[in-house]
Write a protein that holds these residues in place. Sequence first.
Motif, PDB file in Angstrom:
ATOM      1  N   GLY A 197       0.817  -1.214   0.000  1.00  0.00           N
ATOM      2  CA  GLY A 197       0.000   0.000   0.000  1.00  0.00           C
ATOM      3  C   GLY A 197       0.846   1.257   0.000  1.00  0.00           C
ATOM      4  N   GLU A 198       1.963   1.229   0.731  1.00  0.00           N
ATOM      5  CA  GLU A 198       2.878   2.382   0.733  1.00  0.00           C
ATOM      6  C   GLU A 198       3.500   2.589  -0.651  1.00  0.00           C
ATOM      7  N   ILE A 199       3.874   1.490  -1.296  1.00  0.00           N
ATOM      8  CA  ILE A 199       4.417   1.595  -2.659  1.00  0.00           C
ATOM      9  C   ILE A 199       3.364   2.169  -3.601  1.00  0.00           C
ATOM     10  N   GLY A 200       2.106   1.732  -3.395  1.00  0.00           N
ATOM     11  CA  GLY A 200       1.016   2.195  -4.241  1.00  0.00           C
ATOM     12  C   GLY A 200       0.742   3.684  -4.137  1.00  0.00           C
ATOM     13  N   ARG A 201       1.247   4.308  -3.078  1.00  0.00           N
ATOM     14  CA  ARG A 201       1.108   5.758  -2.973  1.00  0.00           C
ATOM     15  C   ARG A 201       2.201   6.498  -3.754  1.00  0.00           C
ATOM     16  N   LEU A 202       3.210   5.744  -4.198  1.00  0.00           N
ATOM     17  CA  LEU A 202       4.301   6.332  -4.972  1.00  0.00           C
ATOM     18  C   LEU A 202       4.166   6.057  -6.468  1.00  0.00           C
ATOM     19  N   ILE A 203       3.652   4.868  -6.833  1.00  0.00           N
ATOM     20  CA  ILE A 203       3.424   4.518  -8.234  1.00  0.00           C
ATOM     21  C   ILE A 203       2.058   3.846  -8.346  1.00  0.00           C
ATOM     22  N   ASN A 204       1.480   3.876  -9.515  1.00  0.00           N
ATOM     23  CA  ASN A 204       0.121   3.345  -9.713  1.00  0.00           C
ATOM     24  C   ASN A 204       0.170   1.830  -9.890  1.00  0.00           C
ATOM     25  N   LEU A 205      -0.435   1.115  -8.943  1.00  0.00           N
ATOM     26  CA  LEU A 205      -0.500  -0.342  -9.016  1.00  0.00           C
ATOM     27  C   LEU A 205      -1.903  -0.831  -9.370  1.00  0.00           C
ATOM     28  N   LYS A 206      -2.805   0.079  -9.697  1.00  0.00           N
ATOM     29  CA  LYS A 206      -4.207  -0.299  -9.857  1.00  0.00           C
ATOM     30  C   LYS A 206      -4.721  -0.231 -11.288  1.00  0.00           C
ATOM     31  N   ASP A 207      -4.025   0.448 -12.186  1.00  0.00           N
ATOM     32  CA  ASP A 207      -4.601   0.702 -13.511  1.00  0.00           C
ATOM     33  C   ASP A 207      -4.217  -0.335 -14.560  1.00  0.00           C
ATOM     34  N   GLY A 208      -3.523  -1.414 -14.154  1.00  0.00           N
ATOM     35  CA  GLY A 208      -3.156  -2.461 -15.098  1.00  0.00           C
ATOM     36  C   GLY A 208      -1.874  -2.211 -15.858  1.00  0.00           C
ATOM     37  N   SER A 209      -1.232  -1.061 -15.631  1.00  0.00           N
ATOM     38  CA  SER A 209       0.033  -0.781 -16.323  1.00  0.00           C
ATOM     39  C   SER A 209       1.182  -1.581 -15.724  1.00  0.00           C
ATOM     40  N   VAL A 210       1.041  -1.996 -14.470  1.00  0.00           N
ATOM     41  CA  VAL A 210       2.031  -2.852 -13.809  1.00  0.00           C
ATOM     42  C   VAL A 210       1.444  -4.249 -13.703  1.00  0.00           C
ATOM     43  N   ARG A 211       2.079  -5.213 -14.354  1.00  0.00           N
ATOM     44  CA  ARG A 211       1.583  -6.588 -14.338  1.00  0.00           C
ATOM     45  C   ARG A 211       2.655  -7.576 -13.878  1.00  0.00           C
ATOM     46  N   THR A 212       3.902  -7.435 -14.340  1.00  0.00           N
ATOM     47  CA  THR A 212       4.957  -8.394 -13.997  1.00  0.00           C
ATOM     48  C   THR A 212       5.987  -7.735 -13.083  1.00  0.00           C
ATOM     49  N   ALA A 213       6.439  -8.488 -12.084  1.00  0.00           N
ATOM     50  CA  ALA A 213       7.425  -7.978 -11.129  1.00  0.00           C
ATOM     51  C   ALA A 213       8.474  -9.048 -10.869  1.00  0.00           C
ATOM     52  N   ILE A 214       9.653  -8.611 -10.453  1.00  0.00           N
ATOM     53  CA  ILE A 214      10.709  -9.519 -10.032  1.00  0.00           C
ATOM     54  C   ILE A 214      11.164  -9.088  -8.649  1.00  0.00           C
ATOM     55  N   ASP A 215      11.270 -10.062  -7.755  1.00  0.00           N
ATOM     56  CA  ASP A 215      11.665  -9.798  -6.371  1.00  0.00           C
ATOM     57  C   ASP A 215      13.001 -10.481  -6.114  1.00  0.00           C
ATOM     58  N   THR A 216      14.051  -9.672  -5.951  1.00  0.00           N
ATOM     59  CA  THR A 216      15.397 -10.215  -5.744  1.00  0.00           C
ATOM     60  C   THR A 216      15.633 -10.446  -4.259  1.00  0.00           C
ATOM     61  N   GLY A 217      16.049 -11.671  -3.900  1.00  0.00           N
ATOM     62  CA  GLY A 217      16.243 -11.995  -2.494  1.00  0.00           C
ATOM     63  C   GLY A 217      14.917 -12.000  -1.769  1.00  0.00           C
ATOM     64  N   CYS A 218      14.033 -12.933  -2.154  1.00  0.00           N
ATOM     65  CA  CYS A 218      12.607 -12.824  -1.856  1.00  0.00           C
ATOM     66  C   CYS A 218      12.192 -13.266  -0.465  1.00  0.00           C
ATOM     67  N   GLY A 219      13.087 -13.914   0.309  1.00  0.00           N
ATOM     68  CA  GLY A 219      12.632 -14.464   1.584  1.00  0.00           C
ATOM     69  C   GLY A 219      11.612 -15.561   1.342  1.00  0.00           C
ATOM     70  N   VAL A 220      10.484 -15.520   2.061  1.00  0.00           N
ATOM     71  CA  VAL A 220       9.429 -16.513   1.846  1.00  0.00           C
ATOM     72  C   VAL A 220       8.376 -15.998   0.866  1.00  0.00           C
ATOM     73  N   ALA A 221       8.722 -14.946   0.123  1.00  0.00           N
ATOM     74  CA  ALA A 221       7.928 -14.423  -1.000  1.00  0.00           C
ATOM     75  C   ALA A 221       6.592 -13.822  -0.588  1.00  0.00           C
ATOM     76  N   SER A 222       6.535 -13.205   0.582  1.00  0.00           N
ATOM     77  CA  SER A 222       5.283 -12.554   0.979  1.00  0.00           C
ATOM     78  C   SER A 222       4.968 -11.363   0.071  1.00  0.00           C
ATOM     79  N   PHE A 223       6.005 -10.668  -0.414  1.00  0.00           N
ATOM     80  CA  PHE A 223       5.782  -9.546  -1.333  1.00  0.00           C
ATOM     81  C   PHE A 223       5.028 -10.031  -2.567  1.00  0.00           C
ATOM     82  N   GLY A 224       5.515 -11.105  -3.196  1.00  0.00           N
ATOM     83  CA  GLY A 224       4.845 -11.649  -4.372  1.00  0.00           C
ATOM     84  C   GLY A 224       3.484 -12.233  -4.059  1.00  0.00           C
ATOM     85  N   ALA A 225       3.358 -12.850  -2.891  1.00  0.00           N
ATOM     86  CA  ALA A 225       2.087 -13.470  -2.507  1.00  0.00           C
ATOM     87  C   ALA A 225       0.968 -12.444  -2.401  1.00  0.00           C
ATOM     88  N   TYR A 226       1.276 -11.282  -1.828  1.00  0.00           N
ATOM     89  CA  TYR A 226       0.238 -10.277  -1.626  1.00  0.00           C
ATOM     90  C   TYR A 226       0.024  -9.388  -2.850  1.00  0.00           C
TER      91      TYR A 226
END
Length: 621
Positions: A197-226
């Motif tokens: 949600g904090e990231i979403g206040r800096l860049i638009n994550l809702k309009d479909g322009s962001v679809r693919t992401a890469i998470d380097t050093g992901c831990g248990v991948a909670s970032f990708g999960a949510y």
Amino acid sequence: MANYRWPSKLSKLSPRAKQTNLYGVIIVTVLCAASYSIGIWKNSRGGISRASLNSLPCTFPNITSPILPFTPRHTSPSETTTARVVQIPSCGVEFSEYTPCESVSRSLSFPRDRLIYRERHCPSKDEILRCRIPAPYGYSVPFRWPESRDVAWFANVPHTELTVEKKNQNWVRYEKDRFLFPGGGTMFPRGADAYIGEIGRLINLKDGSVRTAIDTGCGVASFGAYLMSRNIVTMSFAPRDTHEAQVQFALERGVPAILGVLASIRLPFPARAFDIAHCSRCLIPWGQYNGTYLIEVDRVLRPGGYWILSGPPINWQRQWRGWERTKDDLNSEQSQIERVARSLCWKKLAQREDLAVWQKPTNHIHCKRNRIALRRPPFCHRTQPDHAWYTKLEQCLTPLPEVTGTEIKEVAGGKLARWPERLNAVPPRIKSGSLQGITVDDFVSNTETWQTRVSYYKIFDQQLAETGRYRNLLDMNAYLGGFASALVDDPVWVMNVVPVEASVNTLGVIYERGLVGTYQNWCEAMSTYPRTYDFIHADSVFSLYKHRCDMEDILLEMDRILRPKGSVIIRDDIDVLTKVKKVTDGMQWEGRIGDHEKGPLEREKILFLVKEYWTAPAPDQ
């Protein structure tokens, strides 16, 4: 003589004799027709009409139609149908988490400099294990998505190290017979959802322009999960290191992930693949080695894509004591990162508390002019941007495709549609004609073909048709991603693999559709843990590797990464499939060969398989 007519034999017969002879002809005709019909029935008992398919129960593997007994028709004279099946033995329980190309013992013989020892180092042909990897005792089918995001069985990943090491960071908790994932992380103790949600206040994550992401050093991948609840699919990766089982946890949760590390070779992804690259205290030395690692992030970022960094050194002025580092050290690190980012022509959009966001330019018009002043890194000239299989990292900037005008906002390579329209919009790589031999019509036809094929699969594999039964899917030869696109409305994700031996490198197209995938040579093991996938799809894989490596080795790798009770569908020439089935019969896989969706006259057939449930014996045994 010209008018003379020889008397026929029939003309000499009496009317009664003629009638008797006619009856005989009719009887013989009826018997021949009956014999012919019985012969057809006996030799095609598996075949059924398309109209009757819907009336059949579609339980697999008990289904008998339209499964055909092909073996008698495809056995050489030297072979016998009663030949003994060669049983492939199981490996010892110590191999239950074996990752052939990330073996800890083998890695120790490689340099530790820049973490080279944690890269892929596969066994030689003589070292390959030719046995079946056991699941740990007590293994259970994982929870279904979305429940699996928050819970996993302890018996499936019997490691509690992270529950102790990351106890105060809410990574994972152990309770009774299961692990719980609260969604926390080192830099987001309030949870991944609030952090996104904090990231979403800096860049638009809702309009479909962001679809693919890469998470380097992901831990248990909670970032990708949510991120999945926001229709953003994330490729998470981390090395097999002291954080035992972090990628394995991610996969048990139903989140895309692979084993990987930024060291000396490119990440196994094409150029311009991701809308976002993310690092949350991933401990990668971004500013060192002349910015080599940020240069690689730039290669895989789309024009206009974002790089998000949280953790050291961001906000070091407030956090330096907790990080147990000096102010000068942290200030120097941030200065290095800022300098490299400027040299890549990135623009720093924002820094708010522990978050910083940079944006890659949409084209290189101004960046090329700036080379006169910046000079480093220079633009690459000889390398292929999409080549990324054991390809060495370079200290040069991957040039974006040329644009026709002079507008700074013109998107190099072509602008992508927003999700979900992106999935079926013609990808820019195809529209521009940059992929030899693949036209717009080919793309449209391929998409329609796979809609039909997946519908056909679901008639015979009830588990594929059952919503929620599968979560992690693998397509071993994805081509344009048609298989994955046909499943987009199901609660699944597909790892789309483009073999490095494929005649055309199409992985960039797959990413332009808003899907994810990786490169792979199927003569080697995949960079993942055992029991990663619920379902594997292999289209013409064994024909592709026919003279490259042993069929049995590929099948054993499939067995390693397939979960107990998981399914496999293999499409190939019938002669290839009969050989495949002989091997799978010795691997405790149930399987039958069925017709092509166009009917029995096609040489290409479909092999439906299910891996039986079995585990290592109990510890006291």
